[in-house]
Every structure is written in structure tokens, then in C-alpha cells.
Motif scaffolding. Structure first.
Motif, PDB file in Angstrom:
ATOM      1  N   UNK A  32       0.834  -1.205   0.000  1.00 39.06           N
ATOM      2  CA  UNK A  32       0.000   0.000   0.000  1.00 39.06           C
ATOM      3  C   UNK A  32       0.869   1.256   0.000  1.00 39.06           C
ATOM      4  N   UNK A  33       0.310   2.345  -0.511  1.00 43.06           N
ATOM      5  CA  UNK A  33       0.935   3.663  -0.351  1.00 43.06           C
ATOM      6  C   UNK A  33       0.478   4.212   0.989  1.00 43.06           C
ATOM      7  N   UNK A  34       1.399   4.442   1.920  1.00 45.08           N
ATOM      8  CA  UNK A  34       0.985   4.947   3.236  1.00 45.08           C
ATOM      9  C   UNK A  34       1.526   6.341   3.531  1.00 45.08           C
ATOM     10  N   UNK A  35       2.314   6.952   2.623  1.00 47.54           N
ATOM     11  CA  UNK A  35       2.721   8.343   2.726  1.00 47.54           C
ATOM     12  C   UNK A  35       2.789   8.946   1.319  1.00 47.54           C
ATOM     13  N   UNK A  36       2.254  10.144   1.208  1.00 47.82           N
ATOM     14  CA  UNK A  36       2.365  10.885  -0.045  1.00 47.82           C
ATOM     15  C   UNK A  36       2.206  12.360   0.298  1.00 47.82           C
ATOM     16  N   UNK A  37       3.330  13.073   0.416  1.00 45.00           N
ATOM     17  CA  UNK A  37       3.269  14.483   0.787  1.00 45.00           C
ATOM     18  C   UNK A  37       4.453  15.237   0.195  1.00 45.00           C
ATOM     19  N   UNK A  38       4.335  16.579   0.233  1.00 46.55           N
ATOM     20  CA  UNK A  38       5.379  17.454  -0.301  1.00 46.55           C
ATOM     21  C   UNK A  38       5.688  18.521   0.740  1.00 46.55           C
ATOM     22  N   UNK A  39       6.976  18.685   1.084  1.00 45.04           N
ATOM     23  CA  UNK A  39       7.429  19.686   2.053  1.00 45.04           C
ATOM     24  C   UNK A  39       8.363  20.669   1.344  1.00 45.04           C
ATOM     25  N   UNK A  40       8.156  21.962   1.580  1.00 45.05           N
ATOM     26  CA  UNK A  40       8.982  22.960   0.908  1.00 45.05           C
ATOM     27  C   UNK A  40       9.128  24.191   1.800  1.00 45.05           C
ATOM     28  N   UNK A  41      10.242  24.905   1.672  1.00 49.01           N
ATOM     29  CA  UNK A  41      10.446  26.136   2.458  1.00 49.01           C
ATOM     30  C   UNK A  41       9.768  27.316   1.780  1.00 49.01           C
ATOM     31  N   UNK A  42       9.230  28.214   2.588  1.00 51.44           N
ATOM     32  CA  UNK A  42       8.660  29.448   2.039  1.00 51.44           C
ATOM     33  C   UNK A  42       9.455  30.660   2.500  1.00 51.44           C
ATOM     34  N   UNK A  43      10.372  30.459   3.447  1.00 51.13           N
ATOM     35  CA  UNK A  43      11.276  31.506   3.920  1.00 51.13           C
ATOM     36  C   UNK A  43      12.387  30.800   4.684  1.00 51.13           C
ATOM     37  N   UNK A  44      13.346  31.567   5.189  1.00 47.61           N
ATOM     38  CA  UNK A  44      14.447  30.959   5.931  1.00 47.61           C
ATOM     39  C   UNK A  44      13.962  30.214   7.165  1.00 47.61           C
ATOM     40  N   UNK A  45      12.839  30.620   7.750  1.00 51.69           N
ATOM     41  CA  UNK A  45      12.394  30.051   9.017  1.00 51.69           C
ATOM     42  C   UNK A  45      11.167  29.162   8.900  1.00 51.69           C
ATOM     43  N   UNK A  46      10.507  29.120   7.726  1.00 53.55           N
ATOM     44  CA  UNK A  46       9.230  28.425   7.605  1.00 53.55           C
ATOM     45  C   UNK A  46       9.312  27.273   6.600  1.00 53.55           C
ATOM     46  N   UNK A  47       8.678  26.153   6.971  1.00 54.82           N
ATOM     47  CA  UNK A  47       8.460  25.034   6.061  1.00 54.82           C
ATOM     48  C   UNK A  47       6.971  24.737   6.013  1.00 54.82           C
ATOM     49  N   UNK A  48       6.466  24.411   4.840  1.00 50.14           N
ATOM     50  CA  UNK A  48       5.066  24.051   4.654  1.00 50.14           C
ATOM     51  C   UNK A  48       5.002  22.620   4.128  1.00 50.14           C
ATOM     52  N   UNK A  49       4.079  21.835   4.661  1.00 51.73           N
ATOM     53  CA  UNK A  49       3.881  20.458   4.218  1.00 51.73           C
ATOM     54  C   UNK A  49       2.424  20.280   3.802  1.00 51.73           C
ATOM     55  N   UNK A  50       2.209  19.717   2.621  1.00 53.79           N
ATOM     56  CA  UNK A  50       0.861  19.391   2.150  1.00 53.79           C
ATOM     57  C   UNK A  50       0.903  17.966   1.621  1.00 53.79           C
ATOM     58  N   UNK A  51      -0.216  17.238   1.798  1.00 54.33           N
ATOM     59  CA  UNK A  51      -0.207  15.876   1.307  1.00 54.33           C
ATOM     60  C   UNK A  51      -1.560  15.211   1.356  1.00 54.33           C
ATOM     61  N   UNK A  52      -1.718  14.199   0.516  1.00 55.37           N
ATOM     62  CA  UNK A  52      -2.917  13.381   0.541  1.00 55.37           C
ATOM     63  C   UNK A  52      -2.812  12.282   1.589  1.00 55.37           C
ATOM     64  N   UNK A  53      -1.588  11.937   1.979  1.00 55.50           N
ATOM     65  CA  UNK A  53      -1.343  10.945   3.032  1.00 55.50           C
ATOM     66  C   UNK A  53      -0.156  11.430   3.842  1.00 55.50           C
ATOM     67  N   UNK A  54      -0.442  12.135   4.935  1.00 51.26           N
ATOM     68  CA  UNK A  54       0.607  12.706   5.753  1.00 51.26           C
ATOM     69  C   UNK A  54       0.233  12.502   7.214  1.00 51.26           C
ATOM     70  N   UNK A  55       1.239  12.345   8.088  1.00 47.70           N
ATOM     71  CA  UNK A  55       1.001  12.093   9.521  1.00 47.70           C
ATOM     72  C   UNK A  55       1.296  13.354  10.315  1.00 47.70           C
ATOM     73  N   UNK A  56       0.426  13.645  11.294  1.00 50.89           N
ATOM     74  CA  UNK A  56       0.585  14.895  12.045  1.00 50.89           C
ATOM     75  C   UNK A  56       1.898  14.955  12.828  1.00 50.89           C
ATOM     76  N   UNK A  57       2.336  13.852  13.433  1.00 49.60           N
ATOM     77  CA  UNK A  57       3.575  13.876  14.210  1.00 49.60           C
ATOM     78  C   UNK A  57       4.806  14.047  13.328  1.00 49.60           C
ATOM     79  N   UNK A  58       4.704  13.700  12.050  1.00 46.28           N
ATOM     80  CA  UNK A  58       5.834  13.852  11.140  1.00 46.28           C
ATOM     81  C   UNK A  58       5.934  15.268  10.578  1.00 46.28           C
ATOM     82  N   UNK A  59       4.968  16.116  10.896  1.00 42.82           N
ATOM     83  CA  UNK A  59       5.041  17.521  10.488  1.00 42.82           C
ATOM     84  C   UNK A  59       5.527  18.407  11.633  1.00 42.82           C
ATOM     85  N   UNK A  60       5.949  17.807  12.754  1.00 43.52           N
ATOM     86  CA  UNK A  60       6.481  18.557  13.878  1.00 43.52           C
ATOM     87  C   UNK A  60       7.986  18.752  13.735  1.00 43.52           C
ATOM     88  N   UNK A  61       8.501  19.819  14.330  1.00 45.07           N
ATOM     89  CA  UNK A  61       9.943  20.062  14.301  1.00 45.07           C
ATOM     90  C   UNK A  61      10.698  18.968  15.033  1.00 45.07           C
TER      91      UNK A  61
END
Length: 453
Positions: free
Chosen positions: A192-221
Motif C-alpha cells: 500500500x501507499x501509506x505516505x504521499x506528501x510534499x514539504x517545501x520552504x517558504x522563507x528561511x524560518x518556515x516550512x510548509x507540508x501538504x499531502x494526501x497521506x501525511x502524519x501529524x507527528x511527522x510535520x512537527x519540528x
């Protein structure tokens, strides 16, 4: 007369600044002569005639070497032509390979784990639909978990992750309940596909993550814990499984990190949104309560070898709820709020002092759900026995409400780091009167072998 060794000069010493250069001229090219008294007189000024004589002698020797090389090239002309042809052929094949490869920006990372596990006297609390009791899940089992991650970067700072996963775990006792293993998954031997997301920086201090299959704890610093056994799932959640509930689905998250000089402590802030029913049924709106909304935020402060974080999560009906059963959902009409505080400290150097991890969580709910709390404490030693090995012990209580549902959970492990890519981890765990064993004491063990590549 021409000298053959720099030691023939009585006034030249190894401490002289030009000693090595003079040695090369004498021993490699043989174009330096001294004075009749056996001296070089390196501190004396050189006349133009002497300079011309030295330069002429050295150029003659260089010409002789060049002539020798020409003779060698002529002698091995056929062999050199064959080698050149082979090199040209290899360059052509490499060019074809680079042109036809999957992607120049994609890397494959894999992890395969084999688990030999058992939990004697563990009895399922459930009955079959016809009233008969299912087979007791207390046999020694051999299970596997395989994860293949395709990590793609388009700019060098972003990440597109597609992860495939397969496993053959059944439910009790290792894929749900108090003994849920960190690596337990059940896909009926399918991939199965259990992760599918894209993470990218929008500034020196910020990262944005979007995905159809993403886990909340994996988007934490970071997760505020240094205890990393990778055995029981609960002990990887900083003692707050209500806050860090591993909700997975369609989601978006933002992470901010304070910019400081390297080595200094820094602040972090994370906020993310996950609809954990969005991946199971695409007809459910990602912003409706039926989708199982999880809104998680964390404020953290982190140093080189320590960290502290305050977390909060709100969950609607159908959101993932990691209570004492570890596999339930919030019922219709209900919601949950979870607050946690957790931190860790690790010694800078490996020694007999372990890392210390502490965490506490409180959960209040509506819709017929009881309020609950949870906690954990973990100690972990590094380089135990020899470099790379680790050992640890943890104790805690998964979400409990008091009364009968008040089980204590214990874990001890030792990880053998066989190579950089292979580890073997034997572990034992125990729970007193867990709800998932009909309030009877339960214990179990696992030998987990993990291959990373």
C-alpha cells in the motif's frame, strides 16, 4: 661535479627552507653540481652564469625524460589505442544510463523488519459474531514490516515523499491494544501507499507540508523525547498518546524555527491539520466533522542535547483516539482535547549516565467519553557494550481514567548494532491488568531484526 645525493653537501641541512626542492632537483633530475670543497653555498648570491648553467642542465634532463616517454608511447601505441576505445565505450554507456534512469533527484530508502514475538496468556476480549470465542492471540508469531520511501528533491531544499508499505500483522495483541508495536502493520501481504506528501520552504524560518497521506507527528519540528526503542508504540509518543496520536490522512502543516547562531538554543512552533478519514473515503469532505479532524500545535524549545515542548490537539468525531485500546475512534457527536508537556536531556558524551525522557498528557472529552491522563519516563544508554549499541528502560501509563482502567506498562530493550545497516533488538514488556487482556496481567517479548538501506 654532478652530485647524486643531497647528503653530499656538508652545508645543507634538513631544516633549510629549500631542502626539499634541492633534494628533488638532485635525486629526480640529477642536474645540480656543487663546489670542489663539497659545499653548496646556498646562502651566497648566484651569478647569472651559474644560473644559466643550472637551468641548462635541468632542461637537458627534462628533455631526456620527455624523449623516454615518447619512445614508450610509440612502443605501446596499440595497447593505448585499445584502452582509449574501451574508455570511449564506457563513457557512451554511462551517458545512456544517466539519460534513462528514473530520476536524478530521487533516492530510495528502505527498511525491512522481521519480528519474532509472543505474549503468553493473552486472551482476546472479543467474541465472534456467532458468540464463539476467537483463537487466542498468544502464540509465538513471525511477522514482517517493509517500508520503501522514494524521496525526491527538485531544489535541494524541498521533499516529495512517496512511501510503500507492507506487513502481515493481525490485530491482537501487537497491532492494537496496550502491546501495539511501533512497526506493526497489517496489509494482508499487499503493498500500500501509506505516505504521499510534499514539504517545501517558504522563507528561511518556515516550512510548509501538504499531502494526501501525511502524519501529524511527522510535520512537527521534533518529538520531545530521547527514548527510541522502536518497540512498543506508546513509548515513542512522549507519554502523551492523546496529543501525539499519529493521525494520518489528507493534511497540511506549517513549521517555524527561530534563526540563531549554530549551537544556541532555539524556539520552534508547529501547527497542522489532518483529516484521518480523508484517505479511506475520498467522498468525505476534508473539512467536515465526519472526516475525523485532528488539529495539532506544538511550541518547543530545543538545545544541542535537550528539548522541551508543550503540545495541544483537538479531535472531532471519527478522529483517531489512542486510548488504552490504542485503536479506537471518537464516537459520533463527541470530540476530544489533549494537552501535553514533555522534555528530554541527553549526555553530550557516551558514558554510564543515560538520557532522560519525561512526558505527561491530559485528555478531556465529550460525547460520553471519560477524561483521561497518561505519562511515561524513559532512560536510554548509548554505546553499551561497544559503539553503536543501545539499551533502555521505560515505564508509564497509557491513557487511564482511574478505577479498573489504570494499567502500568513496562519495557526493557537492548539493541545490537551488527553493522551500520543491520540491528537486532530483543525486548521484554509487561502490563498489569490492561483492559485489552480482560484486566488480566500480560507480558510479552520480541526479537526485532531491522535492515536499513
Amino acid at each position: 661535479e654532478q652530485v647524486t645525493s643531497i647528503s653530499q653537501f656538508s652545508d645543507v641541512r634538513p631544516t633549510d627552507w629549500a631542502y626539499q626542492a634541492l633534494s628533488n632537483l638532485i635525486e629526480r633530475y640529477g642536474c645540480v653540481a656543487g663546489y670542489p670543497d663539497g659545499t653548496y653555498k646556498g646562502q651566497r648570491a648566484m651569478t647569472r652564469f651559474e644560473a644559466a648553467a643550472l637551468l641548462n642542465a635541468c632542461l637537458d634532463r627534462v628533455t631526456e625524460v620527455t624523449d623516454e616517454l615518447r619512445r614508450l608511447m610509440a612502443e605501446f601505441e596499440k595497447e593505448l589505442a585499445v584502452l582509449k576505445g574501451r574508455v570511449d565505450g564506457l563513457e557512451a554507456k554511462v551517458g545512456e544510463l544517466e539519460a534513462s534512469q528514473f530520476s536524478t533527484t530521487t533516492k530510495l530508502r528502505g527498511e525491512a523488519s522481521f519480528m519474532l514475538a509472543g505474549s503468553p496468556d493473552f486472551t482476546s476480549p472479543r467474541l465472534n459474531s456467532d458468540g464463539t470465542r476467537p483463537a487466542d492471540p498468544d502464540e509465538t508469531t513471525v511477522n514482517y514490516d517493509v517500508r520503501l520511501s522514494f524521496d525526491t528533491s527538485f531544489t535541494g531544499k524541498d521533499l516529495l515523499r512517496t512511501r510503500l508499505r507492507a506487513g502481515n500483522f493481525s490485530s491482537l495483541p501487537f497491532r492494537e491494544g496496550v502491546f501495539t508495536l511501533d512497526k506493526a502493520t497489517g496489509t494482508a501481504d499487499s503493498v500500500n501507499i501509506d505516505r504521499l506528501f510534499y514539504r517545501f520552504p517558504v522563507a528561511d524560518s518556515f516550512n510548509v507540508t501538504v499531502g494526501a497521506l501525511v502524519r501529524n507527528t511527522e510535520m512537527l519540528s521534533f518529538i520531545p523525547s530521547a527514548y527510541k526503542s522502536d518497540i512498543l508504540d506508546y513509548f515513542g509518543l512522549a507519554g502523551a498518546s492523546g496529543t501525539y496520536n499519529k493521525a494520518t490522512g489528507a493534511g497540511v502543516g506549517v513549521s517555524w524555527r527561530q534563526q540563531v547562531e549554530k549551537g544556541n538554543p532555539y524556539l520552534t512552533f508547529d501547527a497542522n491539520y489532518v483529516a484521518n478519514n480523508g484517505f479511506a473515503d475520498s467522498s468525505i469532505g476534508a473539512f467536515s466533522s465526519d472526516s475525523g479532524i485532528n488539529a495539532l500545535t506544538q511550541l518547543g524549545y530545543r538545545g544541542q542535547n535537550w528539548g522541551l515542548a508543550l503540545g495541544y490537539r483537538y479531535g472531532t468525531e471519527n478522529s483517531s483516539q489512542r486510548n488504552a485500546n490504542f485503536s479506537s475512534r471518537v464516537p459520533d457527536g463527541g470530540d476530544t482535547n489533549s494537552l501535553s508537556i514533555a522534555g528530554y536531556w541527553s549526555p553530550v558524551d557516551s558514558n554510564w549516565i543515560p538520557s532522560i525522557s519525561l512526558g505527561y498528557g491530559y485528555n478531556w472529552a465529550s460525547g460520553g467519553l471519560d477524561d483521561s491522563q497518561s505519562w511515561m519516563a524513559g532512560l536510554q544508554w548509548s554505546d553499551v557494550g561497544w559503539a553503536g549499541n543501545a539499551a533502555g528502560f521505560a515505564v508509564g501509563q497509557p491513557p487511564f481514567t482511574g478505577g479498573e482502567n489504570n494499567s502500568m506498562l513496562y519495557e526493557i530493550f537492548y539493541r545490537f548494532q551488527v553493522t551500520d545497516n543491520i540491528s537486532i533488538t530483543p525486548a521484554l514488556f509487561y502490563a498489569d491488568e490492561p483492559a485489552t487482556n480482560r484486566f488480566n496481567d500480560a507480558w510479552g517479548g520480541v526479537i526485532q531484526t531491522t535492515f536499513r538501506f
